[in-house]
Design a protein around this motif. Structure first.
Motif, PDB file in Angstrom:
ATOM      1  N   SER A   1      24.792  20.476 -44.667  1.00  0.00           N
ATOM      2  CA  SER A   1      23.982  20.075 -43.637  1.00  0.00           C
ATOM      3  C   SER A   1      24.466  19.094 -42.521  1.00  0.00           C
ATOM      4  O   SER A   1      24.449  18.976 -41.292  1.00  0.00           O
TER       5      SER A   1
ATOM      6  N   ALA B   1      25.918  19.559 -38.901  1.00  0.00           N
ATOM      7  CA  ALA B   1      25.360  18.926 -37.794  1.00  0.00           C
ATOM      8  C   ALA B   1      26.214  18.122 -36.914  1.00  0.00           C
ATOM      9  O   ALA B   1      26.269  17.998 -35.770  1.00  0.00           O
TER      10      ALA B   1
ATOM     11  N   VAL C   1      16.415  22.659 -32.071  1.00  0.00           N
ATOM     12  CA  VAL C   1      18.111  21.735 -31.729  1.00  0.00           C
ATOM     13  C   VAL C   1      18.335  21.820 -30.413  1.00  0.00           C
ATOM     14  O   VAL C   1      18.624  20.685 -29.926  1.00  0.00           O
TER      15      VAL C   1
ATOM     16  N   VAL D   1      18.220  16.467 -35.590  1.00  0.00           N
ATOM     17  CA  VAL D   1      19.434  17.667 -36.034  1.00  0.00           C
ATOM     18  C   VAL D   1      19.471  18.071 -37.434  1.00  0.00           C
ATOM     19  O   VAL D   1      19.659  19.196 -37.855  1.00  0.00           O
ATOM     20  N   PHE D   2      20.013  16.977 -38.288  1.00  0.00           N
ATOM     21  CA  PHE D   2      20.498  17.181 -39.624  1.00  0.00           C
ATOM     22  C   PHE D   2      19.252  17.564 -40.334  1.00  0.00           C
ATOM     23  O   PHE D   2      19.417  18.438 -41.254  1.00  0.00           O
TER      24      PHE D   2
ATOM     25  N   VAL E   1      18.714  21.318 -39.763  1.00  0.00           N
ATOM     26  CA  VAL E   1      19.676  22.183 -40.417  1.00  0.00           C
ATOM     27  C   VAL E   1      19.535  22.183 -41.945  1.00  0.00           C
ATOM     28  O   VAL E   1      19.842  23.248 -42.447  1.00  0.00           O
TER      29      VAL E   1
END
Length: 272
Positions: free
Chosen positions: A26, A30, A218, A238-239, A242
């Motif tokens: 992840s 990202a 995102v 975002v991380f 994901v």
């Protein structure tokens, strides 16, 4: 909705036991996302008169780009190392009902080659999809102007996301059929397609709807990054998106597999 709810129920119920398996994949995925480029491209799309180049669109769509290609390589390496452990854990938990790392590391050798095969094929398909999608959006940008350009670009993008999710649906049960049943690649693919055909519509929605939500989130976060100009919170957001999507799709494979094969899930047995 049954598979979506079942997968998220398992994910959040067991999150503390499984999240660390996908931390590295992840993180590296990202890192492939160029947030500055994403914010710039989104801004140019909203400003219907701005020029948008093909490389800018491709960088937005594909993890293999000038900014993120080293992280893309690390992502691939971490996927083929970490996913065999995660898949082994989920399978063992659903099959015998115990939350334990005992025996999971022994599943690495058994799951490694099958995970490597499917990951490489899927990533190659995804990269081809990225180039094709970027080319079609660039064509729309070149041919149309104003609001029509934005409308056509969105239609193309989301239609291509749906197409990619349809392809992912076809491959969804391939890994469980190899890892649980011990089938060879072609035999497992044939068997998984027979299983998928029983619930193709529902499985497609279970792949497409979370992917659509993830993409929109995102893009929204990337657009927000241009407004607040603070990198770390945006990257963390975002991380997290994901990470949850990785866990969701790995869980979905086995939730759907156990349901469609009729095998009892030991993790759902009531304990008295």
């Amino acid at each position: 909705m049954k598979y979506i709810l079942g997968s998220f129920r398992y994910l959040f119920k067991n999150f503390i036991f499984i999240f660390f398996f996908v931390l590295l994949p992840s993180f590296f995925f990202a890192m492939t996302i160029d947030l500055d480029n994403a914010a710039e491209v989104i801004g140019k799309f909203l400003d219907s008169d701005s020029l948008i180049s093909f490389p800018h669109i491709l960088t937005l769509v594909s993890p293999v780009n000038a900014h993120g290609w080293p992280y893309a390589l690390l992502f691939v390496a971490s996927v083929v190392v970490c996913l065999p452990f995660l898949l082994g854990y989920i399978e063992k938990h659903m099959r015998i009902g115990t939350r334990s790392l005992k025996g999971v590391f022994g599943r690495f050798n058994y799951n490694f080659l099958t995970t490597l095969l499917v990951s490489v094929i899927f990533l190659a398909v995804f990269e081809a999809w990225s180039v094709l999608t970027s080319g079609m959006i660039y064509a729309a940008v070149s041919l149309f102007t104003g609001g029509v350009r934005l409308f056509m670009s969105l239609i193309i993008f989301f239609a291509m996301v749906a197409l990619m999710c349809w392809a992912a649906t076809v491959l969804l049960l391939w890994l469980p059929c190899m890892q649980v049943n011990g089938y060879g690649a072609l035999e497992a693919l044939s068997y998984s397609n027979r299983l998928v055909n029983e619930r193709r519509g529902g499985l497609f929605l279970s792949v497409f709807l979370p992917a659509l939500a993830g993409v929109i989130l995102v893009l929204a976060v990337a657009a927000l990054s241009d407004l607040i100009n603070v990198y770390v919170p945006v990257f963390v957001a975002v991380f997290i998106i994901v990470d949850i999507l990785f866990l969701y799709y790995c869980t979905l494979m086995f939730v759907a597999y156990f349901d469609l094969t009729g095998e009892e899930r030991a993790d759902l047995r009531k304990k008295f």
